[in-house]
Design a protein around this motif. Structure first.
Motif, PDB file in Angstrom:
ATOM      1  N   LYS A 144      -1.367 -20.513  15.127  1.00  0.00           N
ATOM      2  CA  LYS A 144      -0.772 -19.529  14.128  1.00  0.00           C
ATOM      3  C   LYS A 144      -1.526 -19.636  12.925  1.00  0.00           C
ATOM      4  O   LYS A 144      -1.807 -18.377  12.170  1.00  0.00           O
ATOM      5  CB  LYS A 144       0.896 -19.814  14.034  1.00  0.00           C
ATOM      6  N   LYS A 145      -1.746 -20.706  12.394  1.00  0.00           N
ATOM      7  CA  LYS A 145      -2.496 -20.903  11.015  1.00  0.00           C
ATOM      8  C   LYS A 145      -3.889 -20.295  11.084  1.00  0.00           C
ATOM      9  O   LYS A 145      -4.156 -19.528  10.144  1.00  0.00           O
ATOM     10  CB  LYS A 145      -2.420 -22.415  10.803  1.00  0.00           C
ATOM     11  N   ALA A 146      -4.630 -20.324  12.022  1.00  0.00           N
ATOM     12  CA  ALA A 146      -5.754 -20.244  12.285  1.00  0.00           C
ATOM     13  C   ALA A 146      -5.971 -18.441  12.321  1.00  0.00           C
ATOM     14  O   ALA A 146      -6.699 -17.708  11.794  1.00  0.00           O
ATOM     15  CB  ALA A 146      -6.643 -20.643  13.378  1.00  0.00           C
ATOM     16  N   TRP A 147      -4.831 -17.977  13.246  1.00  0.00           N
ATOM     17  CA  TRP A 147      -4.504 -16.527  13.353  1.00  0.00           C
ATOM     18  C   TRP A 147      -4.355 -15.750  12.105  1.00  0.00           C
ATOM     19  O   TRP A 147      -4.746 -14.626  11.677  1.00  0.00           O
ATOM     20  CB  TRP A 147      -3.393 -16.334  14.201  1.00  0.00           C
ATOM     21  N   GLU A 148      -3.736 -16.503  11.198  1.00  0.00           N
ATOM     22  CA  GLU A 148      -3.225 -15.878   9.758  1.00  0.00           C
ATOM     23  C   GLU A 148      -4.641 -15.317   9.225  1.00  0.00           C
ATOM     24  O   GLU A 148      -4.441 -14.348   8.531  1.00  0.00           O
ATOM     25  CB  GLU A 148      -2.613 -16.751   8.848  1.00  0.00           C
ATOM     26  N   SER A 149      -5.614 -16.139   8.930  1.00  0.00           N
ATOM     27  CA  SER A 149      -6.834 -15.702   8.247  1.00  0.00           C
ATOM     28  C   SER A 149      -7.974 -15.072   9.139  1.00  0.00           C
ATOM     29  O   SER A 149      -9.044 -14.935   8.787  1.00  0.00           O
ATOM     30  CB  SER A 149      -7.456 -17.054   7.629  1.00  0.00           C
ATOM     31  N   TYR A 150      -7.732 -15.039  10.505  1.00  0.00           N
ATOM     32  CA  TYR A 150      -8.732 -14.756  11.500  1.00  0.00           C
ATOM     33  C   TYR A 150      -8.860 -13.290  11.454  1.00  0.00           C
ATOM     34  O   TYR A 150      -7.940 -12.278  11.428  1.00  0.00           O
ATOM     35  CB  TYR A 150      -8.556 -14.931  12.824  1.00  0.00           C
ATOM     36  N   HIS A 151     -10.127 -12.802  11.406  1.00  0.00           N
ATOM     37  CA  HIS A 151     -10.411 -11.147  11.836  1.00  0.00           C
ATOM     38  C   HIS A 151     -11.570 -11.084  12.805  1.00  0.00           C
ATOM     39  O   HIS A 151     -12.652 -11.824  12.538  1.00  0.00           O
ATOM     40  CB  HIS A 151     -10.930 -10.772  10.317  1.00  0.00           C
ATOM     41  N   PRO A 152     -11.414 -10.321  13.571  1.00  0.00           N
ATOM     42  CA  PRO A 152     -12.261  -9.964  14.653  1.00  0.00           C
ATOM     43  C   PRO A 152     -13.677  -9.463  14.235  1.00  0.00           C
ATOM     44  O   PRO A 152     -13.695  -9.043  13.330  1.00  0.00           O
ATOM     45  CB  PRO A 152     -11.726  -9.303  15.865  1.00  0.00           C
ATOM     46  N   GLU A 244      -9.264  -3.835  14.062  1.00  0.00           N
ATOM     47  CA  GLU A 244      -7.945  -4.419  13.695  1.00  0.00           C
ATOM     48  C   GLU A 244      -7.791  -5.299  14.652  1.00  0.00           C
ATOM     49  O   GLU A 244      -7.863  -5.260  15.721  1.00  0.00           O
ATOM     50  CB  GLU A 244      -7.337  -3.346  13.643  1.00  0.00           C
ATOM     51  N   LYS A 245      -7.207  -6.547  14.240  1.00  0.00           N
ATOM     52  CA  LYS A 245      -6.973  -7.666  15.274  1.00  0.00           C
ATOM     53  C   LYS A 245      -5.437  -7.312  15.916  1.00  0.00           C
ATOM     54  O   LYS A 245      -5.432  -7.872  16.958  1.00  0.00           O
ATOM     55  CB  LYS A 245      -6.898  -8.828  14.511  1.00  0.00           C
ATOM     56  N   GLY A 246      -4.865  -6.641  15.417  1.00  0.00           N
ATOM     57  CA  GLY A 246      -3.588  -6.138  16.094  1.00  0.00           C
ATOM     58  C   GLY A 246      -2.490  -7.260  15.844  1.00  0.00           C
ATOM     59  O   GLY A 246      -2.657  -8.100  15.280  1.00  0.00           O
ATOM     60  N   SER A 247      -1.525  -7.380  16.833  1.00  0.00           N
ATOM     61  CA  SER A 247      -0.427  -8.574  16.906  1.00  0.00           C
ATOM     62  C   SER A 247      -0.569  -9.364  17.989  1.00  0.00           C
ATOM     63  O   SER A 247       0.205 -10.574  18.096  1.00  0.00           O
ATOM     64  CB  SER A 247       0.783  -7.868  16.786  1.00  0.00           C
ATOM     65  N   ASP A 248      -1.352  -9.148  18.858  1.00  0.00           N
ATOM     66  CA  ASP A 248      -1.641 -10.116  20.010  1.00  0.00           C
ATOM     67  C   ASP A 248      -2.589 -11.320  19.797  1.00  0.00           C
ATOM     68  O   ASP A 248      -3.891 -11.259  19.869  1.00  0.00           O
ATOM     69  CB  ASP A 248      -2.149  -9.203  21.498  1.00  0.00           C
ATOM     70  N   MET A 249      -1.786 -12.700  19.516  1.00  0.00           N
ATOM     71  CA  MET A 249      -2.852 -13.664  19.022  1.00  0.00           C
ATOM     72  C   MET A 249      -3.511 -14.320  20.391  1.00  0.00           C
ATOM     73  O   MET A 249      -4.670 -14.733  20.166  1.00  0.00           O
ATOM     74  CB  MET A 249      -1.861 -14.769  18.612  1.00  0.00           C
ATOM     75  N   ASN A 250      -2.808 -13.911  21.455  1.00  0.00           N
ATOM     76  CA  ASN A 250      -3.452 -14.604  22.660  1.00  0.00           C
ATOM     77  C   ASN A 250      -4.686 -13.860  23.055  1.00  0.00           C
ATOM     78  O   ASN A 250      -5.556 -14.696  23.772  1.00  0.00           O
ATOM     79  CB  ASN A 250      -2.498 -14.603  23.887  1.00  0.00           C
ATOM     80  N   LYS A 251      -5.107 -12.806  22.693  1.00  0.00           N
ATOM     81  CA  LYS A 251      -6.108 -12.037  22.918  1.00  0.00           C
ATOM     82  C   LYS A 251      -7.406 -12.958  22.321  1.00  0.00           C
ATOM     83  O   LYS A 251      -8.435 -12.702  22.913  1.00  0.00           O
ATOM     84  CB  LYS A 251      -5.906 -10.581  22.425  1.00  0.00           C
ATOM     85  N   TYR A 252      -7.088 -13.624  21.216  1.00  0.00           N
ATOM     86  CA  TYR A 252      -8.271 -14.104  20.542  1.00  0.00           C
ATOM     87  C   TYR A 252      -8.169 -15.655  20.662  1.00  0.00           C
ATOM     88  O   TYR A 252      -8.644 -16.290  19.830  1.00  0.00           O
ATOM     89  CB  TYR A 252      -8.297 -13.692  19.127  1.00  0.00           C
ATOM     90  N   LYS A 253      -7.266 -16.157  21.608  1.00  0.00           N
ATOM     91  CA  LYS A 253      -7.285 -17.788  21.470  1.00  0.00           C
ATOM     92  C   LYS A 253      -8.450 -18.634  21.646  1.00  0.00           C
ATOM     93  O   LYS A 253      -8.454 -19.514  21.035  1.00  0.00           O
ATOM     94  CB  LYS A 253      -6.379 -18.132  22.754  1.00  0.00           C
ATOM     95  N   LYS A 254      -9.501 -18.234  22.359  1.00  0.00           N
ATOM     96  CA  LYS A 254     -10.668 -18.913  22.435  1.00  0.00           C
ATOM     97  C   LYS A 254     -11.322 -18.923  21.083  1.00  0.00           C
ATOM     98  O   LYS A 254     -11.767 -19.957  20.514  1.00  0.00           O
ATOM     99  CB  LYS A 254     -11.767 -18.096  23.510  1.00  0.00           C
ATOM    100  N   GLU A 255     -11.389 -17.789  20.232  1.00  0.00           N
ATOM    101  CA  GLU A 255     -12.027 -17.750  18.961  1.00  0.00           C
ATOM    102  C   GLU A 255     -11.136 -18.480  18.255  1.00  0.00           C
ATOM    103  O   GLU A 255     -11.632 -19.494  17.198  1.00  0.00           O
ATOM    104  CB  GLU A 255     -12.101 -16.362  18.569  1.00  0.00           C
ATOM    105  N   LEU A 256      -9.752 -18.736  18.018  1.00  0.00           N
ATOM    106  CA  LEU A 256      -9.094 -19.431  17.033  1.00  0.00           C
ATOM    107  C   LEU A 256      -9.205 -21.101  17.441  1.00  0.00           C
ATOM    108  O   LEU A 256      -9.084 -21.789  16.559  1.00  0.00           O
ATOM    109  CB  LEU A 256      -7.596 -19.017  17.391  1.00  0.00           C
TER     110      LEU A 256
END
Length: 308
Positions: A144-152, A244-256
């Motif tokens: 979740k911390k990584a998700w806060e600043s992540y942009h696809p 836009e990264k949207g709200s689905d964190m799981n979509k980018y789990k590998k990147e996170l």
């Protein structure tokens, strides 16, 4: 080219006096004398001398650390780091640096012959660090911390100039009309790149400005100073394809996970803690007083971290 120690801060002072002390023993006593013991293995004076012949430019403390790490990490990760893997990595680096490979090794006190065992130790250490990251760091809180600043990924023209005046003129010309925009894109075709917030090639200031743009929009002139060189560059960004990264964190789990992994690999406290864990697990004990403190940088850092 400098071959780094994968985040480990190694000692850089020769323990020459200690070697003189050891060599003061009779030849038979000296060769068989234990310097370091561990579960199921030991490092003797003869092992140190053999290592010193192979790596004559390396500090004695570093030689002993590397000998120890090679033994303790092989127990857990020897099957993961095969000779085939090591040879493949060496070949990859040799191909990458071409005719400069030998001189790059020489600058680090290595030869092509000694580089292979050196690389094996590096890969074993990396395997231990990766295992610890996998086992302990991919928590919901860290994700979740990584998700806060992540942009696809976005795609944009990213153009740098050496002066603000040049960047301003280029921006004004590009924004003047459709012809100016087309000319800008044609001239800077090689500067059309795809990147996300984990990119190390696009400065943070440029990323921040770029992620705010819509398709077809230009940024203002962006000033960025390199931390490594101190040079200031002035950037222009034209957004081609935003996201836009949207709200689905799981979509980018590998990147996170990649974000977390990169951060932890650069975290010397975390890396030292991993080393300390395996030193303790294998009951590594320094028998020769001259080298009593060679692992203190790991155990002390680990103790400080765990007490916080």
């Amino acid at each position: 080219m400098k071959f780094k120690k994968l985040g480990l801060v190694m000692a850089t002072v020769f323990a020459g006096a200690a070697l003189v002390t050891l060599s003061g023993c009779s030849s038979s006593d000296s060769a068989s004398k234990d310097i370091i013991t561990m579960k199921g293995d030991t490092i003797r004076v003869s092992d140190l001398y053999k290592e010193a012949k192979q790596f004559p430019s390396q500090p004695t403390n570093t030689l002993l650390q590397n000998l120890t790490f090679d033994k303790i990490f092989t127990k857990d990760f020897g099957k993961e780091v095969t000779d085939k893997d090591v040879n493949k990595k060496v070949k990859s680096l040799k191909d990458q640096y071409g005719s400069q490979f030998a001189s790059a090794l020489q600058q680090q006190g290595l030869t092509e012959a000694s580089f292979t065992p050196y690389m094996r130790t590096q890969m074993l250490e990396q395997a231990a660090i990766d295992h610890e990251i996998e086992a302990t760091q991919y928590t919901d809180a860290n994700l979740k911390k990584a998700w806060e600043s992540y942009h696809p990924d976005v795609t944009a023209y990213v153009v740098s100039e050496t002066s603000k005046d040049a960047a301003t003129k280029a921006l004004d010309a590009a924004k003047k009309d459709d012809a100016g925009k087309a000319s800008f894109e044609k001239t800077n075709a090689a500067n059309k790149v795809t990147f996300n917030s984990t990119s190390t090639t696009v400065p943070t200031e440029v990323q921040t400005a770029a992620f705010k743009l819509k398709n077809g929009e230009f940024s203002s002139v962006i000033e960025s100073t390199s931390a490594s060189t101190g040079a200031t560059s002035y950037y222009i960004v034209e957004m081609v394809k935003s996201s836009e990264k949207g709200s689905d964190m799981n979509k980018y789990k590998k990147e996170l996970k990649n974000v977390i992994k990169a951060e932890k690999e650069q975290d010397t406290t975390f890396v030292s803690g991993v080393i300390a864990k395996y030193l303790k697990k294998n009951n590594v004990t320094v028998k020769e007083s001259a080298f009593a403190s060679i692992f203190s940088q790991f155990t002390q850092t680990s103790s400080t971290s765990s007490s916080k």
